[in-house]
Enzyme design. Structure first.
Site, PDB file in Angstrom:
ATOM      1  N   LYS A 118       0.838  -1.210   0.000  1.00 37.65           N
ATOM      2  CA  LYS A 118       0.000   0.000   0.000  1.00 37.65           C
ATOM      3  C   LYS A 118       0.869   1.254   0.000  1.00 37.65           C
ATOM      4  O   LYS A 118       0.539   2.232  -0.668  1.00 37.65           O
ATOM      5  CB  LYS A 118      -0.935   0.014   1.212  1.00 37.65           C
ATOM      6  CG  LYS A 118      -2.091  -0.969   1.088  1.00 37.65           C
ATOM      7  CD  LYS A 118      -3.092  -0.752   2.215  1.00 37.65           C
ATOM      8  CE  LYS A 118      -4.207  -1.782   2.185  1.00 37.65           C
ATOM      9  NZ  LYS A 118      -5.047  -1.734   3.388  1.00 37.65           N
ATOM     10  N   LYS A 200      -5.090 -10.550  -6.416  1.00 36.18           N
ATOM     11  CA  LYS A 200      -6.208 -10.840  -5.510  1.00 36.18           C
ATOM     12  C   LYS A 200      -7.433  -9.998  -5.861  1.00 36.18           C
ATOM     13  O   LYS A 200      -7.296  -8.814  -6.154  1.00 36.18           O
ATOM     14  CB  LYS A 200      -5.739 -10.500  -4.077  1.00 36.18           C
ATOM     15  CG  LYS A 200      -6.695 -10.889  -2.991  1.00 36.18           C
ATOM     16  CD  LYS A 200      -6.257 -10.298  -1.652  1.00 36.18           C
ATOM     17  CE  LYS A 200      -6.600  -8.820  -1.550  1.00 36.18           C
ATOM     18  NZ  LYS A 200      -6.469  -8.221  -0.238  1.00 36.18           N
ATOM     19  N   LYS A 203     -11.559  -5.115  -3.001  1.00 38.31           N
ATOM     20  CA  LYS A 203     -12.520  -4.006  -2.949  1.00 38.31           C
ATOM     21  C   LYS A 203     -11.932  -2.771  -3.609  1.00 38.31           C
ATOM     22  O   LYS A 203     -12.627  -2.002  -4.231  1.00 38.31           O
ATOM     23  CB  LYS A 203     -12.793  -3.625  -1.490  1.00 38.31           C
ATOM     24  CG  LYS A 203     -13.683  -4.558  -0.724  1.00 38.31           C
ATOM     25  CD  LYS A 203     -14.129  -3.835   0.546  1.00 38.31           C
ATOM     26  CE  LYS A 203     -14.187  -4.725   1.755  1.00 38.31           C
ATOM     27  NZ  LYS A 203     -12.966  -4.784   2.548  1.00 38.31           N
TER      28      LYS A 203
HETATM   29  P1  TYM Z   1     -10.611  -6.660   4.441  1.00 38.22           P
HETATM   30  O1  TYM Z   1     -11.678  -5.668   4.702  1.00 38.22           O
HETATM   31  O2  TYM Z   1      -9.618  -6.356   3.369  1.00 38.22           O
HETATM   32  O3  TYM Z   1     -11.255  -8.064   4.078  1.00 38.22           O
HETATM   33  C1  TYM Z   1     -12.224  -8.666   4.911  1.00 38.22           C
HETATM   34  C2  TYM Z   1     -12.039 -10.175   4.878  1.00 38.22           C
HETATM   35  O4  TYM Z   1     -12.153 -10.654   3.521  1.00 38.22           O
HETATM   36  C3  TYM Z   1     -11.010 -11.435   3.185  1.00 38.22           C
HETATM   37  N1  TYM Z   1     -10.712 -11.235   1.760  1.00 38.22           N
HETATM   38  C4  TYM Z   1     -10.538 -12.229   0.884  1.00 38.22           C
HETATM   39  N2  TYM Z   1     -10.578 -13.567   1.021  1.00 38.22           N
HETATM   40  C5  TYM Z   1     -10.364 -14.317  -0.083  1.00 38.22           C
HETATM   41  N3  TYM Z   1     -10.102 -13.799  -1.313  1.00 38.22           N
HETATM   42  C6  TYM Z   1     -10.048 -12.462  -1.504  1.00 38.22           C
HETATM   43  N4  TYM Z   1      -9.814 -11.960  -2.692  1.00 38.22           N
HETATM   44  C7  TYM Z   1     -10.279 -11.613  -0.363  1.00 38.22           C
HETATM   45  N5  TYM Z   1     -10.295 -10.264  -0.192  1.00 38.22           N
HETATM   46  C8  TYM Z   1     -10.557 -10.057   1.113  1.00 38.22           C
HETATM   47  C9  TYM Z   1      -9.893 -10.884   4.057  1.00 38.22           C
HETATM   48  O5  TYM Z   1      -8.857 -11.813   4.212  1.00 38.22           O
HETATM   49  C10 TYM Z   1     -10.640 -10.607   5.353  1.00 38.22           C
HETATM   50  O6  TYM Z   1     -10.747 -11.778   6.131  1.00 38.22           O
HETATM   51  N6  TYM Z   1      -7.326  -5.905   8.109  1.00 38.22           N
HETATM   52  C11 TYM Z   1      -8.575  -6.543   7.782  1.00 38.22           C
HETATM   53  C12 TYM Z   1      -9.720  -6.108   8.666  1.00 38.22           C
HETATM   54  C13 TYM Z   1      -9.510  -6.270  10.134  1.00 38.22           C
HETATM   55  C14 TYM Z   1      -9.518  -7.486  10.860  1.00 38.22           C
HETATM   56  C15 TYM Z   1      -9.369  -7.135  12.229  1.00 38.22           C
HETATM   57  C16 TYM Z   1      -9.629  -8.827  10.472  1.00 38.22           C
HETATM   58  C17 TYM Z   1      -9.359  -5.263  11.044  1.00 38.22           C
HETATM   59  N7  TYM Z   1      -9.275  -5.775  12.326  1.00 38.22           N
HETATM   60  C18 TYM Z   1      -9.324  -8.105  13.236  1.00 38.22           C
HETATM   61  C19 TYM Z   1      -9.595  -9.795  11.480  1.00 38.22           C
HETATM   62  C20 TYM Z   1      -9.443  -9.437  12.833  1.00 38.22           C
HETATM   63  C21 TYM Z   1      -8.950  -6.193   6.351  1.00 38.22           C
HETATM   64  O7  TYM Z   1      -8.551  -5.208   5.827  1.00 38.22           O
HETATM   65  O8  TYM Z   1      -9.854  -7.036   5.794  1.00 38.22           O
END
Ligand code: TYM
Length: 340
Positions: A118, A200, A203
Site C-alpha cells: 500500500k 487478488k 474491494k
Molecule cells: P478486508 O476488509 O480487506 O477483508 C475482509 C475479509 O475478507 C477477506 N478477503 C478475501 N478472502 C479471499 N479472497 C479475496 N480476494 C479476499 N479479499 C478479502 C480478508 O482476508 C478478510 O478476512 N485488516 C482486515 C480487517 C480487520 C480485521 C481485524 C480482520 C481489522 N481488524 C481483526 C480480522 C481481525 C482487512 O482489511 O480485511
C-alpha cells in the site's frame, strides 16, 4: 449452560467498509463466520478506523459502513448469535491501540507485506497505514479471541497480533492476553481477480469492470464478468498449479468454495462441459444462485436504517462491555491510574 458457554471458542474478525463487498470477502471470510456462528462466541467488527488509513470520501464512507452492516446481516449473521458492531463506536480500540504501540517495535510494522504494497502506491505514507496492524491486533486481543477467521491475505497480520500479545504477556503479565490463531478456509482463501488471476480480487479495484464480483451487482453484470474472465488457450479443465492456468484454477476454486465439493466432485460436474465458455457460465450461475437472495435481503435491511442503527448500537454496547474492562486492566498493569 454457563460452563458450556465458557468452553466455546471466541471468534473475532473484521472487515473494512471501504469499497464494495466482494465475492472474495464473502468466500474468504463472511460465509465462514455465518457457518460457524452457532458453535462459537462471535464478535464481528466493521473496521471504519482502518479504512481511514487511506483517503476516503466522508459521505461515501458513512454510506458504505451502514451498507456493510446490512450486508453482514443479509449474509446470515444475526445479532442474537453474534456481536456485530462498528469499530469507532467502541473507544477501547483506539485507547488500547496506543498502549500496544508502546510495546511494538517499529521493525515489525515495516516488514508487513500489505504495508509495503500500500505504501508503494501512496505519495506520502501516513502514520496510520504503518500502525494499521497494531489497531488490528488490539481488535482481536481485547476480546480474548482464540480464533480469527480470515482470508489468506490477513494471515501475516494475525501472526503479528500473536507476537504483540506474547510481547505484552512476557513483559507485563503471563497469560494476560489470549494468543489468537488465524483460521484460513481450505477453499476460497484467496479469490483472484477475474480480469487478472494473478492479482487478488480486491474491494480497492472493484470499480474496474470485470475485476471483482460485487455481491450487489445485478445478475446480468455478474454473468458478464464471468463470461469475460481471463483463462488460457488450451481449453483443459483441471486443477493445476501452472501459473498459466491460474484463471481456470480460480474459477474452479470459486465453484468449490460455493459447493463444498472436493476436487474430484468439482471436476465431475464439469466433465461434460464444452470448453471454457461452459465452465464460465456454470460458475457464474452457481455464484448468482448463492448471492441473489443476499442482495434481496440487503435491500430490505437498507430500507430500515433506524432499525439497523439500533442493532449496531446494541452491538457496540455488548462489545464495549467486554473490551473496555480489558483495556482498563491493561492500563492498571502498565502503571497508569485508572479512575474508579
Ligand atoms: P478486508 O476488509 O480487506 O477483508 C475482509 C475479509 O475478507 C477477506 N478477503 C478475501 N478472502 C479471499 N479472497 C479475496 N480476494 C479476499 N479479499 C478479502 C480478508 O482476508 C478478510 O478476512 N485488516 C482486515 C480487517 C480487520 C480485521 C481485524 C480482520 C481489522 N481488524 C481483526 C480480522 C481481525 C482487512 O482489511 O480485511
Amino acid at each position: 449452560m454457563l460452563i458450556k458457554l465458557m468452553n466455546k471458542e471466541r471468534v473475532f474478525s473484521g472487515i473494512q467498509p471501504s469499497g464494495e463487498f466482494t465475492l472474495g470477502n464473502y468466500l474468504g471470510a463472511t460465509r465462514n463466520w455465518v457457518r460457524d456462528q452457532d458453535k462459537k462466541i462471535n464478535y464481528f467488527c466493521i473496521v471504519d478506523l482502518h479504512s481511514l488509513t487511506v483517503p476516503q470520501d466522508p459521505e461515501e464512507l458513512r454510506h458504505q459502513t451502514r451498507s456493510l452492516a446490512a450486508m453482514l446481516m443479509a449474509c446470515g449473521l444475526t445479532p442474537e448469535k453474534s456481536t456485530i458492531f462498528i469499530q469507532s463506536h467502541v473507544k477501547a480500540h483506539t485507547e488500547g491501540c496506543w498502549l500496544l504501540n508502546t510495546i511494538t517495535p517499529l521493525g515489525w510494522l515495516q516488514r508487513m507485506t500489505q504495508f509495503k504494497d500500500k505504501a508503494a502506491k501512496q505519495e506520502s505514507i501516513l502514520t496510520g497505514l504503518l500502525d494499521y496492524p497494531v489497531l488490528m491486533a488490539g481488535d482481536i486481543i481485547f476480546y480474548d479471541a482464540d480464533e480469527v477467521p480470515v482470508g489468506d491475505d490477513q494471515k501475516q497480520h494475525v501472526e503479528l497480533a500473536r507476537d504483540i500479545a506474547q510481547a505484552f504477556n512476557h513483559r507485563y503479565e503471563e497469560e494476560f492476553f489470549v494468543v489468537p490463531k488465524p483460521v484460513i478456509p481450505t477453499a476460497g482463501a484467496r479469490v483472484m481477480g477475474l480480469d487478472d488471476p494473478t492479482r487478488k480480487m480486491s474491494k480497492s479495484y472493484a470499480h474496474i469492470r470485470g475485476h471483482a464480483v460485487r455481491i450487489l451487482d445485478e445478475d446480468k453484470e455478474i454473468m458478464r464478468s464471468f463470461k469475460k474472465a481471463v483463462t488460457d488457450s488450451d481449453n483443459e479443465i483441471v486443477f493445476s498449479d501452472d501459473p498459466a492456468k491460474a484463471g481456470v484454477r480460480n474459477l474452479l476454486g470459486i465453484y468449490q468454495a460455493i459447493t463444498g465439493k472436493d476436487n474430484e466432485g468439482v471436476l465431475a460436474d464439469f466433465a461434460d462441459a464444452r470448453g471454457y465458455g461452459d465452465l464460465k457460465v456454470r460458475v457464474g450461475e452457481a455464484v448468482i444462485n448463492e448471492v441473489a437472495p443476499i442482495r434481496e435481503r440487503h435491500k430490505e435491511l437498507m430500507n430500515d436504517p433506524a432499525e439497523l442503527d439500533r442493532l449496531l448500537a446494541q452491538g457496540a454496547a455488548q462489545a464495549e462491555a467486554v473490551s473496555q474492562p480489558k483495556v482498563d486492566q491493561m492500563k492498571e498493569i502498565m502503571g497508569l491510574i485508572v479512575p474508579k
